[in-house]
Enzyme design. Structure first.
Site, PDB file in Angstrom:
ATOM      1  N   LYS A   1      36.533 -10.901   3.423  1.00  0.00           N
ATOM      2  CA  LYS A   1      37.694 -11.271   2.604  1.00  0.00           C
ATOM      3  C   LYS A   1      38.831 -10.260   2.721  1.00  0.00           C
ATOM      4  O   LYS A   1      39.989 -10.633   2.909  1.00  0.00           O
ATOM      5  CB  LYS A   1      37.278 -11.384   1.135  1.00  0.00           C
ATOM      6  CG  LYS A   1      36.331 -12.525   0.819  1.00  0.00           C
ATOM      7  CD  LYS A   1      36.068 -12.642  -0.669  1.00  0.00           C
ATOM      8  CE  LYS A   1      35.266 -11.484  -1.223  1.00  0.00           C
ATOM      9  NZ  LYS A   1      33.868 -11.469  -0.758  1.00  0.00           N
ATOM     10  N   THR A   2      38.495  -8.984   2.571  1.00  0.00           N
ATOM     11  CA  THR A   2      39.538  -7.958   2.580  1.00  0.00           C
ATOM     12  C   THR A   2      40.258  -7.926   3.921  1.00  0.00           C
ATOM     13  O   THR A   2      41.490  -7.859   3.979  1.00  0.00           O
ATOM     14  CB  THR A   2      38.932  -6.584   2.261  1.00  0.00           C
ATOM     15  OG1 THR A   2      38.377  -6.602   0.941  1.00  0.00           O
ATOM     16  CG2 THR A   2      39.983  -5.490   2.337  1.00  0.00           C
TER      17      THR A   2
ATOM     18  N   GLU B   1      42.826 -12.046  -2.260  1.00  0.00           N
ATOM     19  CA  GLU B   1      41.387 -12.003  -2.036  1.00  0.00           C
ATOM     20  C   GLU B   1      40.705 -12.656  -3.229  1.00  0.00           C
ATOM     21  O   GLU B   1      40.981 -12.297  -4.379  1.00  0.00           O
ATOM     22  CB  GLU B   1      40.940 -10.557  -1.878  1.00  0.00           C
ATOM     23  CG  GLU B   1      39.493 -10.382  -1.532  1.00  0.00           C
ATOM     24  CD  GLU B   1      39.162  -8.946  -1.153  1.00  0.00           C
ATOM     25  OE1 GLU B   1      37.990  -8.575  -1.329  1.00  0.00           O
ATOM     26  OE2 GLU B   1      40.048  -8.220  -0.681  1.00  0.00           O
TER      27      GLU B   1
END
Length: 464
Positions: A121-122, A165
């Site tokens: 995600k990051t 995110e």
């Protein structure tokens, strides 16, 4: 474009303001003119960066830190019920707002892209933020890690796109209503909140159900969990599903990923045309993240060729295979990997870039519950390294579980043929690694806890 400041967010107080998710929201609100305050257990460069934006940051938690005129108190799931500032908020009748609600409020009125998945995600959120910024679109964004400096995890932009995110760990991503959502993968994790894959699938289904009518879901084609979710939501006539991956059936098909040292060249077919671009970090999983970002940006109407070129501007995010430095011919790299899939992916990426060099890992398990459920798989992942040192479990928000220690990982690693040793004294690690490392070796500090602090210590010890 300047979205309004919600009344409840005019004078917010953040408990744990230095955290990756909390600090980003605090920064955006400060940039929009809010009188931001908060507290954290220790001072940090992130806290200093927030002060530079006008925020008041207290160190330590005490009832007196909470101003009586605060319009709300913002908390994450990591804040315990007995926190003195939380108790003081109850006494004063100040509303308590979860971090996800605060983030949802600052996304309101914009075109959000929400990036979800068990891993990546990051990185994917960061890729989108950097690429859209490079194209002059000035997006707002909130990321779970710093791009290039403390406090660079968030930004209030003048554009109409917000990249966020979306954290599934506590189901807080159900609060968002994105125009485009990405699901990179879905695997069993966050065992304190999910008892089975069915629960995870149901949670992701709820997230997908929040996509605005006419919006787009971007989903990995070849990943089992993501494909299951795509199948479950495929009957929604108000949802466009776009898949990406290396299989022939993917809407955006990855033709080839060519490693070039610590970068990769990626060739894809999108809408019948081949597009080739560079990803400035190594590894197949990072290439897949970049293609997810490309697909999502195109779903918002951004020209794919422009976006592909801009993705080459991304040079990494802190703790995601971040080179910390080199000393005595030894490179030290920091990895946030804490789930077996992430560990395997990062070790395979480094193995591909390392050639004949040895890979030494300092691994710190994260959470007792995760170690209890996945300790065997963590140990098997460490067999990809030439040698490993395993620290005690980093508890984060959890209390110990009887019988759950790092020995679960070490035993599994040795069974898998790994050269692994336990180290209970974190302060001794720099000396241990200095005694093991030879010129040409690569050292990975790996885990989601404070193992990242060891990189500079190892470099200093090697220099001496």
């Amino acid at each position: 474009m300047k979205p309004g400041l919600p009344t409840a967010m005019e004078r917010p107080h953040f408990i744990g303001i230095g955290g990756a998710g909390m600090s980003g929201i605090a920064k955006i609100l400060a940039q929009r003119g809010a009188q931001v305050a908060g507290s954290d257990s220790r001072d940090s460069e992130t806290a200093q960066a927030l002060r530079a934006h006008g925020a008041t940051v207290h160190i330590g938690h005490a009832a007196g830190h909470l101003a009586t005129d605060a319009t709300c108190v913002v908390v994450s799931s990591a804040i315990r019920a007995d926190n003195p500032e939380l108790a003081r908020a109850a006494e004063l009748g100040i509303p308590v707002v979860h971090r996800s609600d605060a983030l949802a409020s600052v996304m309101d009125g914009l075109r959000p892209i929400a990036v979800a998945g068990t891993h990546g995600k990051t990185t994917t959120t960061s890729m989108l933020a950097v690429a859209l910024s490079a194209l002059g679109l000035d997006p707002s964004y909130a990321i779970g890690g710093d791009l290039d400096a403390p406090g660079s995890n968030a930004h209030h932009g003048e554009g109409d796109v917000f990249v966020a995110e979306a954290d599934e760990s506590d189901r807080s991503f159900h609060k968002y209503t994105p125009q485009v959502a990405i699901i990179l993968n879905a695997e069993l994790d966050h065992h304190a909140n999910y008892a089975s894959m069915d629960e995870i699938y149901e949670s992701f289904e709820t997230f997908v159900g929040k996509i605005v009518p006419g919006g787009t879901l971007v989903v990995a084609h070849g990943q089992e969990g993501a494909a299951e979710i795509a199948g479950r939501v495929s009957g929604n006539p108000e949802l466009t599903v776009k898949t990406y991956g290396e299989d022939e059936g993917a809407d955006v098909r990855i033709l080839k990923i060519t490693p070039r040292g610590l970068t990769s060249e990626v060739a894809v077919v999108m809408d019948g045309r081949e597009i080739v671009f560079t990803v400035s970090v190594p590894g197949r999983h990072y290439a897949h993240n970049a293609v997810a970002a490309l697909t999502a940006g195109a779903a918002l109407g951004i020209p794919a060729d422009d976006l592909a070129a801009a993705l080459g501007k991304y040079t990494g995010v802190k703790r995601r295979l971040q080179l910390k430095g080199e000393a005595a011919g030894v490179q030290v790299i920091d990895s946030y990997a804490h789930h077996p899939t992430e560990m395997n992916a990062d070790l395979e990426a480094i193995r591909g870039a390392a050639g004949d060099s040895r890979i030494l890992v300092v691994f710190q398990p994260h959470l007792f519950s995760r170690t209890q459920e996945l300790g065997k798989e963590m140990g098997q992942a460490l067999a990809l390294a030439d040698a490993s040192v395993v620290l005690d479990i980093y508890p984060a928000r959890e209390d110990p579980i009887p019988g759950v220690t790092s020995e679960l990982i070490i035993s599994a690693a040795r069974t898998a043929g790994a050269d692994v040793a336990a180290e209970h004294d974190k302060a001794a690690v720099a000396d241990v690694i200095a005694g093991m490392a030879k010129p040409g070796d690569l050292v990975l500090t790996m885990g989601a806890g404070d193992v990242t602090d060891l990189g500079p210590q190892i470099l200093a010890r090697l220099s001496n």
